[in-house]
Write a protein that holds these residues in place. Structure first.
Motif, PDB file in Angstrom:
ATOM      1  N   TRP A 236       0.825  -1.214   0.000  1.00 10.88           N
ATOM      2  CA  TRP A 236       0.000   0.000   0.000  1.00 10.88           C
ATOM      3  C   TRP A 236       0.855   1.257   0.000  1.00 10.88           C
ATOM      4  CZ3 TRP A 236      -1.187   3.188   4.584  1.00 10.88           C
ATOM      5  CH2 TRP A 236      -2.102   4.192   4.296  1.00 10.88           C
ATOM      6  N   LEU A 237       1.931   1.250   0.777  1.00 13.71           N
ATOM      7  CA  LEU A 237       2.821   2.403   0.829  1.00 13.71           C
ATOM      8  C   LEU A 237       3.745   2.470  -0.387  1.00 13.71           C
ATOM      9  CD1 LEU A 237       3.788   2.390   4.617  1.00 13.71           C
ATOM     10  CD2 LEU A 237       2.248   3.967   3.437  1.00 13.71           C
ATOM     11  N   SER A 238       3.702   1.465  -1.249  1.00 14.39           N
ATOM     12  CA  SER A 238       4.491   1.474  -2.482  1.00 14.39           C
ATOM     13  C   SER A 238       3.692   1.994  -3.673  1.00 14.39           C
ATOM     14  CB  SER A 238       5.016   0.067  -2.791  1.00 14.39           C
ATOM     15  OG  SER A 238       5.831  -0.421  -1.739  1.00 14.39           O
ATOM     16  N   THR A 239       2.423   2.310  -3.463  1.00 18.25           N
ATOM     17  CA  THR A 239       1.585   2.834  -4.531  1.00 18.25           C
ATOM     18  C   THR A 239       1.632   4.365  -4.518  1.00 18.25           C
ATOM     19  OG1 THR A 239      -0.330   2.781  -3.052  1.00 18.25           O
ATOM     20  CG2 THR A 239       0.044   0.847  -4.435  1.00 18.25           C
ATOM     21  N   PRO A 240       1.193   5.024  -5.598  1.00 16.06           N
ATOM     22  CA  PRO A 240       1.209   6.499  -5.641  1.00 16.06           C
ATOM     23  C   PRO A 240       0.086   7.101  -4.800  1.00 16.06           C
ATOM     24  CG  PRO A 240       0.333   5.620  -7.693  1.00 16.06           C
ATOM     25  CD  PRO A 240       0.820   4.444  -6.902  1.00 16.06           C
ATOM     26  N   ILE A 241       0.300   7.162  -3.505  1.00 21.16           N
ATOM     27  CA  ILE A 241      -0.694   7.710  -2.592  1.00 21.16           C
ATOM     28  C   ILE A 241      -0.070   8.852  -1.800  1.00 21.16           C
ATOM     29  CG2 ILE A 241      -1.962   5.542  -2.330  1.00 21.16           C
ATOM     30  CD1 ILE A 241      -0.473   5.149   0.331  1.00 21.16           C
ATOM     31  N   PHE A 242      -0.921   9.644  -1.177  1.00 22.11           N
ATOM     32  CA  PHE A 242      -0.475  10.680  -0.242  1.00 22.11           C
ATOM     33  C   PHE A 242      -1.090  10.377   1.110  1.00 22.11           C
ATOM     34  CE2 PHE A 242      -1.022  14.631   2.083  1.00 22.11           C
ATOM     35  CZ  PHE A 242       0.255  15.172   2.040  1.00 22.11           C
ATOM     36  N   VAL A 243      -0.233  10.212   2.128  1.00 20.99           N
ATOM     37  CA  VAL A 243      -0.686   9.901   3.472  1.00 20.99           C
ATOM     38  C   VAL A 243      -0.275  11.053   4.382  1.00 20.99           C
ATOM     39  CG1 VAL A 243      -0.673   8.224   5.340  1.00 20.99           C
ATOM     40  CG2 VAL A 243      -0.309   7.458   2.992  1.00 20.99           C
ATOM     41  N   PRO A 244      -1.219  11.753   4.996  1.00 30.72           N
ATOM     42  CA  PRO A 244      -0.844  12.846   5.905  1.00 30.72           C
ATOM     43  C   PRO A 244      -0.044  12.331   7.088  1.00 30.72           C
ATOM     44  CG  PRO A 244      -3.186  12.925   5.326  1.00 30.72           C
ATOM     45  CD  PRO A 244      -2.665  11.602   4.851  1.00 30.72           C
ATOM     46  N   GLY A 245       0.795  13.216   7.613  1.00 34.89           N
ATOM     47  CA  GLY A 245       1.594  12.847   8.768  1.00 34.89           C
ATOM     48  C   GLY A 245       3.077  12.973   8.481  1.00 34.89           C
ATOM     49  N   PRO A 246       3.910  12.723   9.471  1.00 40.32           N
ATOM     50  CA  PRO A 246       5.369  12.829   9.283  1.00 40.32           C
ATOM     51  C   PRO A 246       5.869  11.821   8.246  1.00 40.32           C
ATOM     52  CG  PRO A 246       4.791  12.753  11.622  1.00 40.32           C
ATOM     53  CD  PRO A 246       3.551  12.403  10.866  1.00 40.32           C
ATOM     54  N   PHE A 247       6.664  12.307   7.307  1.00 40.25           N
ATOM     55  CA  PHE A 247       7.214  11.424   6.284  1.00 40.25           C
ATOM     56  C   PHE A 247       8.099  10.359   6.917  1.00 40.25           C
ATOM     57  CE2 PHE A 247      10.210   9.993   3.139  1.00 40.25           C
ATOM     58  CZ  PHE A 247       9.478   9.923   1.967  1.00 40.25           C
ATOM     59  N   ALA A 248       8.893  10.751   7.919  1.00 37.24           N
ATOM     60  CA  ALA A 248       9.825   9.801   8.540  1.00 37.24           C
ATOM     61  C   ALA A 248       9.083   8.631   9.174  1.00 37.24           C
ATOM     62  CB  ALA A 248      10.685  10.518   9.584  1.00 37.24           C
ATOM     63  N   LEU A 249       7.908   8.900   9.759  1.00 45.32           N
ATOM     64  CA  LEU A 249       7.137   7.829  10.390  1.00 45.32           C
ATOM     65  C   LEU A 249       6.653   6.820   9.361  1.00 45.32           C
ATOM     66  CD1 LEU A 249       5.632   6.540  12.766  1.00 45.32           C
ATOM     67  CD2 LEU A 249       3.740   8.132  12.308  1.00 45.32           C
ATOM     68  N   TRP A 250       6.039   7.302   8.272  1.00 46.77           N
ATOM     69  CA  TRP A 250       5.522   6.396   7.257  1.00 46.77           C
ATOM     70  C   TRP A 250       6.656   5.696   6.510  1.00 46.77           C
ATOM     71  CZ3 TRP A 250       0.918   4.796   7.779  1.00 46.77           C
ATOM     72  CH2 TRP A 250      -0.083   5.616   8.293  1.00 46.77           C
ATOM     73  N   ASP A 251       7.782   6.375   6.334  1.00 42.56           N
ATOM     74  CA  ASP A 251       8.926   5.725   5.699  1.00 42.56           C
ATOM     75  C   ASP A 251       9.455   4.593   6.589  1.00 42.56           C
ATOM     76  OD1 ASP A 251      11.140   5.832   3.554  1.00 42.56           O
ATOM     77  OD2 ASP A 251      12.284   5.991   5.411  1.00 42.56           O
ATOM     78  N   TYR A 252       9.436   4.810   7.895  1.00 43.20           N
ATOM     79  CA  TYR A 252       9.861   3.768   8.823  1.00 43.20           C
ATOM     80  C   TYR A 252       8.909   2.573   8.763  1.00 43.20           C
ATOM     81  CZ  TYR A 252      11.176   1.480  13.197  1.00 43.20           C
ATOM     82  OH  TYR A 252      11.575   0.565  14.136  1.00 43.20           O
ATOM     83  N   VAL A 253       7.613   2.857   8.703  1.00 40.73           N
ATOM     84  CA  VAL A 253       6.628   1.777   8.587  1.00 40.73           C
ATOM     85  C   VAL A 253       6.821   1.021   7.268  1.00 40.73           C
ATOM     86  CG1 VAL A 253       4.161   1.274   8.370  1.00 40.73           C
ATOM     87  CG2 VAL A 253       4.954   2.937  10.054  1.00 40.73           C
ATOM     88  N   HIS A 254       7.110   1.753   6.198  1.00 38.59           N
ATOM     89  CA  HIS A 254       7.331   1.125   4.884  1.00 38.59           C
ATOM     90  C   HIS A 254       8.493   0.151   4.925  1.00 38.59           C
ATOM     91  CE1 HIS A 254       8.956   1.193   0.668  1.00 38.59           C
ATOM     92  NE2 HIS A 254       7.699   0.877   0.445  1.00 38.59           N
ATOM     93  N   LYS A 255       9.560   0.536   5.601  1.00 36.86           N
ATOM     94  CA  LYS A 255      10.745  -0.334   5.677  1.00 36.86           C
ATOM     95  C   LYS A 255      10.551  -1.436   6.714  1.00 36.86           C
ATOM     96  CE  LYS A 255      14.182   3.050   4.124  1.00 36.86           C
ATOM     97  NZ  LYS A 255      13.235   4.027   3.583  1.00 36.86           N
ATOM     98  N   LEU A 256       9.939  -1.098   7.844  1.00 39.67           N
ATOM     99  CA  LEU A 256       9.782  -2.083   8.905  1.00 39.67           C
ATOM    100  C   LEU A 256       8.799  -3.183   8.508  1.00 39.67           C
ATOM    101  CD1 LEU A 256      10.553  -2.813  11.827  1.00 39.67           C
ATOM    102  CD2 LEU A 256       8.568  -1.468  12.576  1.00 39.67           C
ATOM    103  N   SER A 257       7.787  -2.835   7.719  1.00 40.68           N
ATOM    104  CA  SER A 257       6.798  -3.836   7.314  1.00 40.68           C
ATOM    105  C   SER A 257       7.437  -4.959   6.501  1.00 40.68           C
ATOM    106  CB  SER A 257       5.672  -3.177   6.517  1.00 40.68           C
ATOM    107  OG  SER A 257       6.184  -2.526   5.364  1.00 40.68           O
ATOM    108  N   PHE A 258       8.443  -4.636   5.689  1.00 45.42           N
ATOM    109  CA  PHE A 258       9.109  -5.689   4.925  1.00 45.42           C
ATOM    110  C   PHE A 258       9.900  -6.593   5.861  1.00 45.42           C
ATOM    111  CE2 PHE A 258      12.602  -7.343   2.292  1.00 45.42           C
ATOM    112  CZ  PHE A 258      11.856  -7.993   1.328  1.00 45.42           C
ATOM    113  N   THR A 259      10.522  -6.003   6.902  1.00 48.08           N
ATOM    114  CA  THR A 259      11.251  -6.816   7.878  1.00 48.08           C
ATOM    115  C   THR A 259      10.313  -7.756   8.610  1.00 48.08           C
ATOM    116  OG1 THR A 259      12.821  -4.989   8.181  1.00 48.08           O
ATOM    117  CG2 THR A 259      12.798  -6.713   9.866  1.00 48.08           C
TER     118      THR A 259
END
Length: 264
Positions: A236-259
């Protein structure tokens, strides 16, 4: 039946990690081939641009693809890639119209044609998670904005840097509008539509696996369901979407979810 079973019996003797590796490499090879831009009739590629950045004095000529390395190494601020239309395109029939195909550009960008904005993605959005570099982009060039002299036409691709992301620009294709738009739809199907389909499939299979786990208490289905739901977040975070909130938080979730997916 015996002749049909022999190939399956031979495959069963092959270690699972071996044929699984071959299958994964084959799938990645197919995806690499189908998502190549390739040659297009009447289109030309622009592989050089002038880079203008606020933290660098003057303009410098760069070869595309190019990764913008700002001096502070924080990938913030703005940069502009200035391109000229290929001289060979001046003889193209006016009724075809011209367009741009940007295979990769990010993280946030807008395109100016002779000083007028003709396309943008996430340029004016506030703080949030957005990455335009995950898919290709198509830009139509209005004929009304064409300069009287072909050599005076100028394309400015402005980028907004984003911490935790590397910004840059791939080679830009210029050509007939319909031809580039057709290739863009093909790339978009593989890069965007297919990702959404896999996301939906992973979500439904994850819910079904959790339901089976609740009914049967079989631990394997619980692990499978958890892994698929975590993979859903990643996709979901790899699709062309805009999610409000801190970029660093969602980027961390994007990387952590794969782990977590690998852990399941």
């Amino acid at each position: 039946m015996r002749p049909l079973l022999r190939p399956l019996q031979a495959l069963a003797r092959v270690p699972a990690y071996l044929w699984a590796s071959v299958l994964v490499v084959g799938m990645l090879g197919v995806l690499a081939v189908v998502t190549r831009v390739g040659q297009m009739p009447g289109a030309q590629v622009v592989s050089r641009a002038e880079l203008l950045a606020a933290d660098a004095p003057g303009a410098q000529t760069v070869v595309l693809p190019h990764v913008w390395h700002n001096e502070r190494r924080d990938w913030s601020g703005q940069a502009t890639y200035r391109l000229r239309l290929p001289p060979a395109m001046a003889s193209a029939p006016p009724d075809q119209g011209l367009g741009l195909l940007l295979p990769r550009v990010g993280v946030r960008y807008r395109v100016l044609f002779n000083g007028q904005e003709v396309a943008a993605e996430c340029w004016r959005r506030g703080p949030g998670y957005c990455d335009a570099g995950t898919h290709a982009h198509f830009v139509s060039l209005p004929m009304a904005l064409m300069a009287p002299v072909w050599a005076d036409n100028r394309i400015d691709i402005e980028l907004q840097g984003q911490t935790l992301r590397i910004s840059g620009l791939s080679p830009v294709w210029v050509g007939p509008r319909d031809t580039l738009n057709q290739r863009y739809r093909w790339l978009s199907w593989w890069q965007v539509d297919l990702t959404w389909m896999v996301t939906a499939s992973a979500f439904m299979m994850g819910l079904l696996s959790l339901l089976i786990w609740v009914r049967t208490t079989e631990r394997l289905f619980g692990l499978l369901g958890g892994g698929l739901l975590v993979l859903t977040v990643r996709l979901w975070l790899s699709t062309p979407i805009f999610v409000p909130g801190p970029f660093a938080l969602w980027d961390y979730v994007h990387k952590l979810s794969f782990t977590w997916y690998c852990g399941f």
